[in-house]
Design a protein around this motif. Structure first.
Motif, PDB file in Angstrom:
ATOM      1  N   ASN A  11      -6.529   3.874   6.292  1.00 12.61           N
ATOM      2  CA  ASN A  11      -7.751   3.850   7.228  1.00 12.61           C
ATOM      3  C   ASN A  11      -8.832   3.562   6.348  1.00 12.61           C
ATOM      4  O   ASN A  11      -9.323   4.297   5.373  1.00 12.61           O
ATOM      5  CB  ASN A  11      -7.605   5.057   8.085  1.00 12.61           C
ATOM      6  N   ILE A  12      -9.820   2.697   6.814  1.00 14.00           N
ATOM      7  CA  ILE A  12     -11.209   2.430   6.185  1.00 14.00           C
ATOM      8  C   ILE A  12     -12.115   2.652   7.177  1.00 14.00           C
ATOM      9  O   ILE A  12     -12.157   2.454   8.312  1.00 14.00           O
ATOM     10  CB  ILE A  12     -11.403   0.858   5.379  1.00 14.00           C
ATOM     11  N   SER A  13     -13.534   2.701   6.820  1.00 14.15           N
ATOM     12  CA  SER A  13     -14.693   2.791   7.740  1.00 14.15           C
ATOM     13  C   SER A  13     -15.150   1.404   8.242  1.00 14.15           C
ATOM     14  O   SER A  13     -14.594   0.502   7.544  1.00 14.15           O
ATOM     15  CB  SER A  13     -15.914   3.443   7.171  1.00 14.15           C
ATOM     16  N   GLU A  14     -15.918   1.566   9.320  1.00 18.68           N
ATOM     17  CA  GLU A  14     -16.438   0.143   9.958  1.00 18.68           C
ATOM     18  C   GLU A  14     -17.211  -0.360   8.964  1.00 18.68           C
ATOM     19  O   GLU A  14     -17.048  -1.484   8.878  1.00 18.68           O
ATOM     20  CB  GLU A  14     -17.153   0.622  11.211  1.00 18.68           C
ATOM     21  N   LYS A  15     -18.031   0.404   8.023  1.00 14.46           N
ATOM     22  CA  LYS A  15     -18.869  -0.218   6.884  1.00 14.46           C
ATOM     23  C   LYS A  15     -18.081  -0.969   5.985  1.00 14.46           C
ATOM     24  O   LYS A  15     -18.287  -2.000   5.897  1.00 14.46           O
ATOM     25  CB  LYS A  15     -19.645   0.778   6.304  1.00 14.46           C
ATOM     26  N   LEU A  16     -16.875  -0.697   5.620  1.00 11.31           N
ATOM     27  CA  LEU A  16     -15.994  -1.144   4.780  1.00 11.31           C
ATOM     28  C   LEU A  16     -15.413  -2.415   5.328  1.00 11.31           C
ATOM     29  O   LEU A  16     -15.237  -3.363   4.763  1.00 11.31           O
ATOM     30  CB  LEU A  16     -15.151  -0.321   4.147  1.00 11.31           C
ATOM     31  N   MET A  17     -15.064  -2.425   6.461  1.00  8.97           N
ATOM     32  CA  MET A  17     -14.455  -3.337   7.074  1.00  8.97           C
ATOM     33  C   MET A  17     -15.470  -4.602   7.384  1.00  8.97           C
ATOM     34  O   MET A  17     -15.345  -5.635   7.283  1.00  8.97           O
ATOM     35  CB  MET A  17     -13.823  -3.219   8.586  1.00  8.97           C
ATOM     36  N   LYS A  18     -16.753  -4.132   7.595  1.00  3.01           N
ATOM     37  CA  LYS A  18     -17.602  -5.226   7.710  1.00  3.01           C
ATOM     38  C   LYS A  18     -18.087  -5.838   6.201  1.00  3.01           C
ATOM     39  O   LYS A  18     -18.051  -7.131   6.216  1.00  3.01           O
ATOM     40  CB  LYS A  18     -19.081  -4.511   7.947  1.00  3.01           C
ATOM     41  N   LYS A  19     -17.845  -5.047   5.084  1.00  5.77           N
ATOM     42  CA  LYS A  19     -18.114  -5.638   3.904  1.00  5.77           C
ATOM     43  C   LYS A  19     -16.686  -6.475   3.510  1.00  5.77           C
ATOM     44  O   LYS A  19     -16.841  -7.581   2.947  1.00  5.77           O
ATOM     45  CB  LYS A  19     -18.135  -4.437   2.854  1.00  5.77           C
ATOM     46  N   VAL A  20     -15.637  -6.226   4.048  1.00  5.18           N
ATOM     47  CA  VAL A  20     -14.306  -6.999   3.932  1.00  5.18           C
ATOM     48  C   VAL A  20     -14.708  -8.451   4.641  1.00  5.18           C
ATOM     49  O   VAL A  20     -14.368  -9.656   3.926  1.00  5.18           O
ATOM     50  CB  VAL A  20     -13.196  -6.527   4.518  1.00  5.18           C
ATOM     51  N   ASN A  21     -15.285  -8.414   5.996  1.00  5.03           N
ATOM     52  CA  ASN A  21     -15.624  -9.627   6.519  1.00  5.03           C
ATOM     53  C   ASN A  21     -16.619 -10.340   5.908  1.00  5.03           C
ATOM     54  O   ASN A  21     -16.675 -11.688   6.225  1.00  5.03           O
ATOM     55  CB  ASN A  21     -15.242  -9.444   8.006  1.00  5.03           C
ATOM     56  N   HIS A  22     -17.502  -9.884   5.441  1.00  4.01           N
ATOM     57  CA  HIS A  22     -18.656 -10.491   4.569  1.00  4.01           C
ATOM     58  C   HIS A  22     -18.479 -10.768   3.346  1.00  4.01           C
ATOM     59  O   HIS A  22     -19.671 -11.213   2.593  1.00  4.01           O
ATOM     60  CB  HIS A  22     -19.966  -9.676   5.030  1.00  4.01           C
ATOM     61  N   SER A  23     -17.459 -10.490   2.809  1.00  5.89           N
ATOM     62  CA  SER A  23     -17.125 -10.898   1.400  1.00  5.89           C
ATOM     63  C   SER A  23     -18.027 -10.232   0.226  1.00  5.89           C
ATOM     64  O   SER A  23     -18.509 -10.669  -0.697  1.00  5.89           O
ATOM     65  CB  SER A  23     -17.189 -12.451   0.908  1.00  5.89           C
ATOM     66  N   SER A  24     -18.253  -8.802   0.784  1.00  4.93           N
ATOM     67  CA  SER A  24     -19.124  -7.977  -0.185  1.00  4.93           C
ATOM     68  C   SER A  24     -18.678  -6.860  -0.787  1.00  4.93           C
ATOM     69  O   SER A  24     -19.524  -5.970  -1.029  1.00  4.93           O
ATOM     70  CB  SER A  24     -20.637  -7.935   0.748  1.00  4.93           C
ATOM     71  N   LEU A  25     -17.360  -6.484  -0.912  1.00  2.00           N
ATOM     72  CA  LEU A  25     -17.029  -5.409  -1.393  1.00  2.00           C
ATOM     73  C   LEU A  25     -17.086  -5.430  -2.912  1.00  2.00           C
ATOM     74  O   LEU A  25     -17.296  -6.556  -3.653  1.00  2.00           O
ATOM     75  CB  LEU A  25     -15.062  -5.382  -1.162  1.00  2.00           C
ATOM     76  N   SER A  26     -17.519  -4.125  -3.487  1.00  2.00           N
ATOM     77  CA  SER A  26     -17.753  -4.018  -4.805  1.00  2.00           C
ATOM     78  C   SER A  26     -16.573  -3.525  -5.483  1.00  2.00           C
ATOM     79  O   SER A  26     -15.648  -3.171  -4.921  1.00  2.00           O
ATOM     80  CB  SER A  26     -18.762  -2.715  -4.736  1.00  2.00           C
ATOM     81  N   ASP A  27     -16.755  -3.494  -6.920  1.00  2.00           N
ATOM     82  CA  ASP A  27     -15.480  -2.793  -7.550  1.00  2.00           C
ATOM     83  C   ASP A  27     -15.302  -1.488  -7.404  1.00  2.00           C
ATOM     84  O   ASP A  27     -14.123  -1.032  -7.034  1.00  2.00           O
ATOM     85  CB  ASP A  27     -16.056  -3.017  -9.154  1.00  2.00           C
TER      86      ASP A  27
END
Length: 279
Positions: free
Chosen positions: A97-113
Motif C-alpha cells: 500500500n502506498i500513499s496518495e502522494k506517492l501514487m501521484k508521483k508514480v503517474n507524474h514520473s517524479s519518483l525519487s531514489d
C-alpha cells in the motif's frame, strides 16, 4: 547521492503505460517479451487504484495506475489479466500500500531514489489479495495461459538475417511482398551458390542440399551425420512446397501473426544456407 538530498526524480526508472488500462497491459507485455529475468514485481495499491513497480536484471519500470479493483469494469479486468500474465511467467507478485502522494508521483514520473527504496522495503500486504483480484473477475488463474494478445506482435529484428533485413523493415506495410520476395531472393542466392540458373524451386534445392542413392548434394552441413544433413536440406524443399508454392499460385490472406511465423521460417532457411559447406 545529491538527487536523494533534494528528492529529485530518479534517473533509474523507466515509466510505461498511461491512465488507460490497455496501454498498461501492453507495457507489461513488452517487459515480459524483452526482459530475460524479472527480479521483483510489486503491485502498488492506493484506495483501489493500482500500478506496478517491476525490476528486471537490467531496468526498473513503473507501470502507471491504469488498473483498479472493487467493481467489474475495465480497470479490474485489466488488473486480473496483468496478474495472470505475471503468474504465467512464474513471477511472484507482492502487494504494498502506498500513499496518495506517492501514487501521484508514480503517474507524474517524479519518483525519487528514496521513494524507490521506500517501496522496495515496505511491508507487503497480508493476507495476500493477489488471487482475490483475479478470482473476482475470471474465477481462475488459468485464463491467460493460452492468451497471447498482450504480447507485442513484432518481428525480432535481432534474429533476422542481414540479407532480408530490408524486407523485415517493410514487413508491417506489406507482409505478402516481404515473404514472397524473400523466397525469390533465396532461390537466386542458391542458384549463384551452385552456379546453375536453369533450375527452380524444389529441383534447385534438392540439387543443392539433398543427397540420394544416385548422387551427393553439392552442399551439406557439418553435422558428422549424413542423415541429419539431408534432413536439413529437406527443410528447404518442404517449406517451399508447403508455403512458397501456395503464394506463387494464388493470393494469400493469412492472419498477421501467421505471416510473422512464415517470415521467421524463411529467415531460418537463410541462416542455414549461410552455414552450408561445399563438398
Amino acid at each position: 547521492m545529491i538527487f536523494n538530498l533534494f528528492n529529485r526524480p530518479s534517473e533509474e526508472i523507466q515509466y510505461l503505460g498511461t491512465p488507460y488500462t490497455q496501454d498498461c497491459l501492453d507495457a507489461i507485455g513488452v517487459i515480459l517479451q524483452t526482459q530475460t529475468y524479472i527480479e521483483n514485481a510489486l503491485l502498488l495499491s492506493c484506495n483501489q487504484i493500482h500500478a506496478y513497480l517491476i525490476k528486471s536484471n537490467r531496468n526498473t519500470y513503473i507501470i502507471r495506475s491504469g488498473f483498479s479493483s472493487g467493481y467489474s469494469g475495465e480497470g479490474p479486468k485489466g488488473l486480473a489479466s496483468s496478474l495472470q500474465l505475471l503468474l504465467k511467467h512464474n513471477i511472484e507478485v507482492e502487494e504494498i500500500n502506498i500513499s496518495e502522494k506517492l501514487m501521484k508521483k508514480v503517474n507524474h514520473s517524479s519518483l525519487s531514489d528514496a521513494d524507490l527504496e521506500t517501496m522496495f522495503t515496505a511491508r507487503v500486504v497480508r493476507p495476500i489479495n493477489i488471487y482475490e483480484y483475479i478470482y473476482a473477475i475470471y474465477k481462475t488463474t488459468e485464463y491467460q495461459i493460452n492468451n497471447d494478445r498482450f504480447y507485442p506482435t513484432e518481428l525480432p529484428f535481432h534474429l533476422v538475417d542481414s540479407r532480408i533485413f530490408d524486407l523485415a523493415l517493410k514487413f508491417n506495410d506489406d507482409p505478402n511482398y516481404s515473404i514472397l520476395t524473400a523466397y525469390t531472393r533465396l532461390e537466386d542466392i542458391v542458384k549463384d551458390k551452385i552456379n546453375d540458373h536453369s533450375l527452380f524451386s524444389n529441383s534447385l534445392l534438392k540439387t543443392a542440399f539433398i543427397s540420394d542413392k544416385q548422387r551427393k548434394s553439392i552442399y551439406s552441413w557439418d553435422t558428422n551425420n549424413e542423415k541429419v544433413s539431408n534432413a536439413l536440406g529437406c527443410l528447404f524443399t518442404n517449406i517451399f512446397t508447403a508455403y512458397r508454392n501456395e503464394r506463387a499460385h494464388s493470393e494469400v490472406d493469412k492472419p498477421y501473426s501467421q505471416q510473422i511465423r512464415e517470415f521467421l521460417l524463411i529467415n531460418e532457411l537463410y541462416l542455414l544456407e549461410s552455414k552450408a559447406i561445399k563438398r
